[in-house]
Design an enzyme around this catalytic site. Structure first.
Site, PDB file in Angstrom:
ATOM      1  N   ARG A   1      21.207 -33.280  -3.613  1.00 43.51           N
ATOM      2  CA  ARG A   1      20.009 -33.083  -2.690  1.00 43.51           C
ATOM      3  C   ARG A   1      20.529 -32.345  -1.342  1.00 43.51           C
ATOM      4  O   ARG A   1      19.688 -31.578  -0.622  1.00 43.51           O
ATOM      5  CB  ARG A   1      19.502 -34.590  -2.341  1.00 43.51           C
ATOM      6  CG  ARG A   1      18.114 -34.145  -1.348  1.00 43.51           C
ATOM      7  CD  ARG A   1      17.548 -35.609  -1.221  1.00 43.51           C
ATOM      8  NE  ARG A   1      16.359 -35.720  -0.562  1.00 43.51           N
ATOM      9  CZ  ARG A   1      16.065 -36.179   0.671  1.00 43.51           C
ATOM     10  NH1 ARG A   1      17.093 -36.546   1.267  1.00 43.51           N
ATOM     11  NH2 ARG A   1      14.966 -36.012   1.374  1.00 43.51           N
TER      12      ARG A   1
ATOM     13  N   ILE B   1      11.189 -31.736   2.921  1.00 42.56           N
ATOM     14  CA  ILE B   1      11.697 -32.307   1.471  1.00 42.56           C
ATOM     15  C   ILE B   1      11.436 -33.736   1.228  1.00 42.56           C
ATOM     16  O   ILE B   1      11.691 -34.408   2.422  1.00 42.56           O
ATOM     17  CB  ILE B   1      13.216 -31.885   1.112  1.00 42.56           C
ATOM     18  CG1 ILE B   1      13.497 -32.575   0.292  1.00 42.56           C
ATOM     19  CG2 ILE B   1      14.002 -32.523   2.496  1.00 42.56           C
ATOM     20  CD1 ILE B   1      15.081 -31.887  -0.078  1.00 42.56           C
ATOM     21  N   SER B   2      10.486 -34.081   0.194  1.00 42.68           N
ATOM     22  CA  SER B   2      10.050 -35.499   0.146  1.00 42.68           C
ATOM     23  C   SER B   2      11.218 -36.518   0.129  1.00 42.68           C
ATOM     24  O   SER B   2      12.225 -36.268  -0.345  1.00 42.68           O
ATOM     25  CB  SER B   2       9.302 -35.508  -0.964  1.00 42.68           C
ATOM     26  OG  SER B   2       8.156 -34.746  -0.877  1.00 42.68           O
ATOM     27  N   GLN B   3      10.680 -37.597   0.707  1.00 44.25           N
ATOM     28  CA  GLN B   3      11.850 -39.007   0.620  1.00 44.25           C
ATOM     29  C   GLN B   3      11.989 -39.025  -0.894  1.00 44.25           C
ATOM     30  O   GLN B   3      11.236 -39.217  -1.943  1.00 44.25           O
ATOM     31  CB  GLN B   3      10.797 -40.099   1.068  1.00 44.25           C
ATOM     32  CG  GLN B   3      11.744 -41.424   0.953  1.00 44.25           C
ATOM     33  CD  GLN B   3      10.725 -42.595   1.360  1.00 44.25           C
ATOM     34  OE1 GLN B   3       9.360 -42.278   1.557  1.00 44.25           O
ATOM     35  NE2 GLN B   3      11.286 -43.837   1.418  1.00 44.25           N
ATOM     36  N   PRO B   4      13.379 -39.361  -1.214  1.00 45.46           N
ATOM     37  CA  PRO B   4      13.872 -39.681  -2.529  1.00 45.46           C
ATOM     38  C   PRO B   4      12.974 -40.593  -3.461  1.00 45.46           C
ATOM     39  O   PRO B   4      12.754 -40.646  -4.439  1.00 45.46           O
ATOM     40  CB  PRO B   4      15.330 -39.879  -2.216  1.00 45.46           C
ATOM     41  CG  PRO B   4      15.707 -39.256  -1.155  1.00 45.46           C
ATOM     42  CD  PRO B   4      14.675 -39.403  -0.424  1.00 45.46           C
TER      43      PRO B   4
END
Length: 214
Positions: free
Chosen positions: A34, A60-63
């Site tokens: 990431r 960038i989205s939360q995992p």
């Protein structure tokens, strides 16, 4: 174990505890670094379970959300997947390890160029990208086995549902407010779609048209 492996391992354990349990999804997320997809000033947070800013006022989205949406999509190794909203390229990199091909549409050309560079760096060669209006999908390549939308549609994504194969799955946040509902649509034998609401989420809005950048 190096620092990347250590941080990745802790994140994967956290995701499993939060309900992302599909081993293929977890393996794909562990394999994709990431840190490649975040700005340098946020590198120390690359393996934290939180969304981070990228250019063009996007994120960038939360995992956890990446894992949850990917798990809900139930991607198989022969599937062709359409992703709406390439962004940093992180989500389509994860999908690339699960699907045969990923077709990804991004309205910001600068974001798309950077994402393409990152995918090349990681030697990912089964992602096909396009600069354009994500709300219109990619009709020339339809129908798709799976569709993922990584921006909030103001209403049910009927145009994208038309591009889904019978029995296919579409995952999309829907809503006009700052908090939306993450919906999962599954094609039925009669051509209709069932809808399941998964959880509340916060995504940037899905905006019409390709962006005009200076």
């Amino acid at each position: 174990m190096n620092l990347h492996d250590d941080r990745a391992g802790r994140l994967i354990l956290h995701l499993r505890q939060q309900g992302v349990t599909d081993p293929r999804v977890l393996a794909a997320m562990e394999a994709i670094d990431r840190a490649v997809f975040v700005h340098e000033r946020f590198l120390d947070q690359a393996w934290e379970d939180q969304a981070l800013p990228i250019d063009c006022a996007q994120t960038i989205s939360q995992p956890f959300i990446v894992g949850l949406m990917t798990q809900a999509l139930e991607v198989g190794p022969r599937h062709r997947v359409l992703e709406i909203g390439t962004g940093s390229g992180y989500q389509c990199a994860v999908l690339s390890r699960l699907a045969r091909y990923v077709y990804s549409v991004e309205r910001y050309r600068s974001l798309l160029t950077e994402a393409e560079d990152r995918l090349k760096l990681l030697q990912i060669d089964n992602v096909i990208t396009r600069h354009g209006d994500g709300g219109l999908g990619w009709p020339e390549q339809a129908p798709f086995d799976r569709i993922m939308v990584t921006a909030a549609a103001p209403h049910e994504p009927t145009e994208l549902l038309k591009q889904l194969k019978p029995g296919g799955i579409l995952v999309c946040p829907v809503g006009r407010t700052s908090v939306q509902m993450l919906n999962r649509y599954v094609g039925q034998p009669d051509g209709s779609f069932s809808r399941e609401s998964l959880t509340e989420v916060r995504f940037v809005p899905l905006v019409e048209g390709a962006a005009k950048e200076a």
